[in-house]
Motif scaffolding. Structure first.
Motif, PDB file in Angstrom:
ATOM      1  N   SER A 135       1.141 -15.045  37.742  1.00  0.00           N
ATOM      2  CA  SER A 135       0.888 -16.420  38.166  1.00  0.00           C
ATOM      3  C   SER A 135       0.243 -17.220  37.035  1.00  0.00           C
ATOM      4  O   SER A 135      -0.458 -16.642  36.188  1.00  0.00           O
ATOM      5  CB  SER A 135      -0.043 -16.432  39.381  1.00  0.00           C
ATOM      6  OG  SER A 135       0.517 -15.680  40.445  1.00  0.00           O
ATOM      7  N   PRO A 136       0.453 -18.544  37.028  1.00  0.00           N
ATOM      8  CA  PRO A 136      -0.184 -19.386  36.004  1.00  0.00           C
ATOM      9  C   PRO A 136      -1.702 -19.211  36.026  1.00  0.00           C
ATOM     10  O   PRO A 136      -2.316 -19.170  37.090  1.00  0.00           O
ATOM     11  CB  PRO A 136       0.209 -20.810  36.428  1.00  0.00           C
ATOM     12  CG  PRO A 136       1.468 -20.636  37.216  1.00  0.00           C
ATOM     13  CD  PRO A 136       1.329 -19.321  37.925  1.00  0.00           C
ATOM     14  N   GLY A 137      -2.290 -19.074  34.848  1.00  0.00           N
ATOM     15  CA  GLY A 137      -3.734 -18.905  34.752  1.00  0.00           C
ATOM     16  C   GLY A 137      -4.206 -17.469  34.862  1.00  0.00           C
ATOM     17  O   GLY A 137      -5.382 -17.183  34.680  1.00  0.00           O
ATOM     18  N   CYS A 138      -3.271 -16.553  35.189  1.00  0.00           N
ATOM     19  CA  CYS A 138      -3.628 -15.135  35.294  1.00  0.00           C
ATOM     20  C   CYS A 138      -3.155 -14.384  34.045  1.00  0.00           C
ATOM     21  O   CYS A 138      -2.204 -14.796  33.395  1.00  0.00           O
ATOM     22  CB  CYS A 138      -2.992 -14.507  36.536  1.00  0.00           C
ATOM     23  SG  CYS A 138      -3.617 -15.192  38.076  1.00  0.00           S
ATOM     24  N   THR A 139      -3.833 -13.300  33.732  1.00  0.00           N
ATOM     25  CA  THR A 139      -3.466 -12.498  32.569  1.00  0.00           C
ATOM     26  C   THR A 139      -2.428 -11.455  32.954  1.00  0.00           C
ATOM     27  O   THR A 139      -2.564 -10.796  33.981  1.00  0.00           O
ATOM     28  CB  THR A 139      -4.710 -11.791  31.986  1.00  0.00           C
ATOM     29  OG1 THR A 139      -5.683 -12.790  31.664  1.00  0.00           O
ATOM     30  CG2 THR A 139      -4.355 -11.001  30.743  1.00  0.00           C
ATOM     31  N   SER A 140      -1.417 -11.308  32.145  1.00  0.00           N
ATOM     32  CA  SER A 140      -0.375 -10.311  32.389  1.00  0.00           C
ATOM     33  C   SER A 140      -0.970  -8.905  32.381  1.00  0.00           C
ATOM     34  O   SER A 140      -1.849  -8.593  31.568  1.00  0.00           O
ATOM     35  CB  SER A 140       0.705 -10.412  31.308  1.00  0.00           C
ATOM     36  OG  SER A 140       1.590  -9.293  31.371  1.00  0.00           O
ATOM     37  N   PRO A 141      -0.470  -8.000  33.276  1.00  0.00           N
ATOM     38  CA  PRO A 141      -0.931  -6.607  33.231  1.00  0.00           C
ATOM     39  C   PRO A 141      -0.268  -5.792  32.119  1.00  0.00           C
ATOM     40  O   PRO A 141      -0.587  -4.616  31.952  1.00  0.00           O
ATOM     41  CB  PRO A 141      -0.533  -6.071  34.610  1.00  0.00           C
ATOM     42  CG  PRO A 141       0.677  -6.869  34.982  1.00  0.00           C
ATOM     43  CD  PRO A 141       0.442  -8.243  34.406  1.00  0.00           C
ATOM     44  N   PHE A 142       0.663  -6.410  31.373  1.00  0.00           N
ATOM     45  CA  PHE A 142       1.273  -5.724  30.226  1.00  0.00           C
ATOM     46  C   PHE A 142       0.173  -5.457  29.204  1.00  0.00           C
ATOM     47  O   PHE A 142      -0.470  -6.380  28.706  1.00  0.00           O
ATOM     48  CB  PHE A 142       2.382  -6.593  29.639  1.00  0.00           C
ATOM     49  CG  PHE A 142       3.081  -6.018  28.443  1.00  0.00           C
ATOM     50  CD1 PHE A 142       3.522  -4.697  28.423  1.00  0.00           C
ATOM     51  CD2 PHE A 142       3.317  -6.806  27.324  1.00  0.00           C
ATOM     52  CE1 PHE A 142       4.161  -4.168  27.309  1.00  0.00           C
ATOM     53  CE2 PHE A 142       3.975  -6.290  26.208  1.00  0.00           C
ATOM     54  CZ  PHE A 142       4.390  -4.963  26.211  1.00  0.00           C
ATOM     55  N   ALA A 143      -0.083  -4.185  28.922  1.00  0.00           N
ATOM     56  CA  ALA A 143      -1.289  -3.786  28.190  1.00  0.00           C
ATOM     57  C   ALA A 143      -1.528  -4.545  26.878  1.00  0.00           C
ATOM     58  O   ALA A 143      -2.657  -4.989  26.625  1.00  0.00           O
ATOM     59  CB  ALA A 143      -1.281  -2.274  27.947  1.00  0.00           C
ATOM     60  N   PRO A 144      -0.518  -4.725  26.004  1.00  0.00           N
ATOM     61  CA  PRO A 144      -0.814  -5.449  24.755  1.00  0.00           C
ATOM     62  C   PRO A 144      -1.341  -6.864  24.982  1.00  0.00           C
ATOM     63  O   PRO A 144      -2.262  -7.310  24.279  1.00  0.00           O
ATOM     64  CB  PRO A 144       0.549  -5.459  24.043  1.00  0.00           C
ATOM     65  CG  PRO A 144       1.239  -4.234  24.561  1.00  0.00           C
ATOM     66  CD  PRO A 144       0.837  -4.150  25.995  1.00  0.00           C
ATOM     67  N   ILE A 145      -0.768  -7.566  25.959  1.00  0.00           N
ATOM     68  CA  ILE A 145      -1.233  -8.923  26.261  1.00  0.00           C
ATOM     69  C   ILE A 145      -2.621  -8.869  26.884  1.00  0.00           C
ATOM     70  O   ILE A 145      -3.525  -9.640  26.532  1.00  0.00           O
ATOM     71  CB  ILE A 145      -0.243  -9.638  27.205  1.00  0.00           C
ATOM     72  CG1 ILE A 145       1.100  -9.848  26.495  1.00  0.00           C
ATOM     73  CG2 ILE A 145      -0.814 -10.973  27.685  1.00  0.00           C
ATOM     74  CD1 ILE A 145       2.183 -10.448  27.376  1.00  0.00           C
ATOM     75  N   TRP A 146      -2.805  -7.955  27.833  1.00  0.00           N
ATOM     76  CA  TRP A 146      -4.080  -7.801  28.542  1.00  0.00           C
ATOM     77  C   TRP A 146      -5.211  -7.486  27.564  1.00  0.00           C
ATOM     78  O   TRP A 146      -6.261  -8.135  27.570  1.00  0.00           O
ATOM     79  CB  TRP A 146      -3.915  -6.669  29.554  1.00  0.00           C
ATOM     80  CG  TRP A 146      -5.018  -6.498  30.549  1.00  0.00           C
ATOM     81  CD1 TRP A 146      -6.206  -7.155  30.613  1.00  0.00           C
ATOM     82  CD2 TRP A 146      -5.015  -5.570  31.652  1.00  0.00           C
ATOM     83  NE1 TRP A 146      -6.960  -6.696  31.671  1.00  0.00           N
ATOM     84  CE2 TRP A 146      -6.256  -5.732  32.329  1.00  0.00           C
ATOM     85  CE3 TRP A 146      -4.109  -4.626  32.117  1.00  0.00           C
ATOM     86  CZ2 TRP A 146      -6.585  -4.965  33.455  1.00  0.00           C
ATOM     87  CZ3 TRP A 146      -4.438  -3.880  33.241  1.00  0.00           C
ATOM     88  CH2 TRP A 146      -5.659  -4.057  33.903  1.00  0.00           C
TER      89      TRP A 146
END
Length: 213
Positions: free
Chosen positions: A192-203
């Protein structure tokens, strides 16, 4: 039980069932009941024994976490097949119980992936708060070898551990990011907009950036 049944909302149940949870009670209303009841260990045990998901969630809010022995918590976890009950049991009860480390070790190696995911959740907690005796390179080895093919709940827990290692431990950060990039687990997870992706490199990158801002 009658009060809980009166709070049942078909629309909430429909949403919850998409995530594997079989209840239709608004959690804010459930917490309000728990606040009114306060801590009642005997009632919590009776509610748990009904097997009803909403009742079990309420039980976890009004129980006394340190009152359970190790065997009872092990039985409760193995009975917890819905994600919300499993999550609340681990986070609200097991983490506050003196047997949490023994249970972490037991569950971590369990052949049942749902049980193992609880072991990984407790390990992730230690990665952040008490990592001194953990074998972090060894954890990364297991994640690298097994996360890609793990069932959903276990995969999610292993991914959280991977991200936590990368966030908390700079000496392992590059390897954690590289593992995430190579395995691509949750890379396309809708965020969702404003949330951090659970994809580890992005997180990992985002949480480290926030700490330095």
């Amino acid at each position: 039980m009658a009060e809980l049944a009166g709070l049942e909302d078909p629309k909430i149940r429909e949403v919850n069932e998409r995530h594997g949870d079989d209840h239709g009670v608004n959690l804010s209303k459930l917490r309000a009941i728990a606040k009114r009841l306060k801590t009642q260990q005997d009632l919590a045990c009776l509610l748990w024994d009904t097997g009803d998901t909403a009742a079990r969630l309420l039980a976890l809010l009004i129980c006394r976490p340190k009152a359970f022995d190790r065997d009872k918590l092990d039985i409760m976890l193995r009975e917890s097949r819905t994600p919300k009950v499993h999550d609340w049991l681990v986070n609200y009860v097991v983490k506050k119980n003196p047997h949490s480390e023994a249970l972490r070790l037991t569950w971590f190696a369990d052949p049942d992936p749902v049980v193992a995911s609880a072991g990984w959740a407790l390990t992730t907690e230690r990665v952040a708060k008490n990592p001194e005796t953990l074998d972090l390179p060894g954890l990364l080895d297991v994640i690298e070898a097994e996360m890609k093919s793990a069932p959903d709940r276990l995969q999610w827990a292993m991914n959280h551990c991977l991200a936590q290692i990368g966030i908390e431990h700079p000496t392992h950060r590059d390897r954690a990011i590289a593992i995430g990039e190579r395995l691509e687990v949750l890379k396309d997870y809708p965020t969702s907009p404003g949330c951090t992706s659970p994809f580890a490199p992005i997180w990992i990158t985002e949480m480290v950036r926030r700490r330095h801002d």
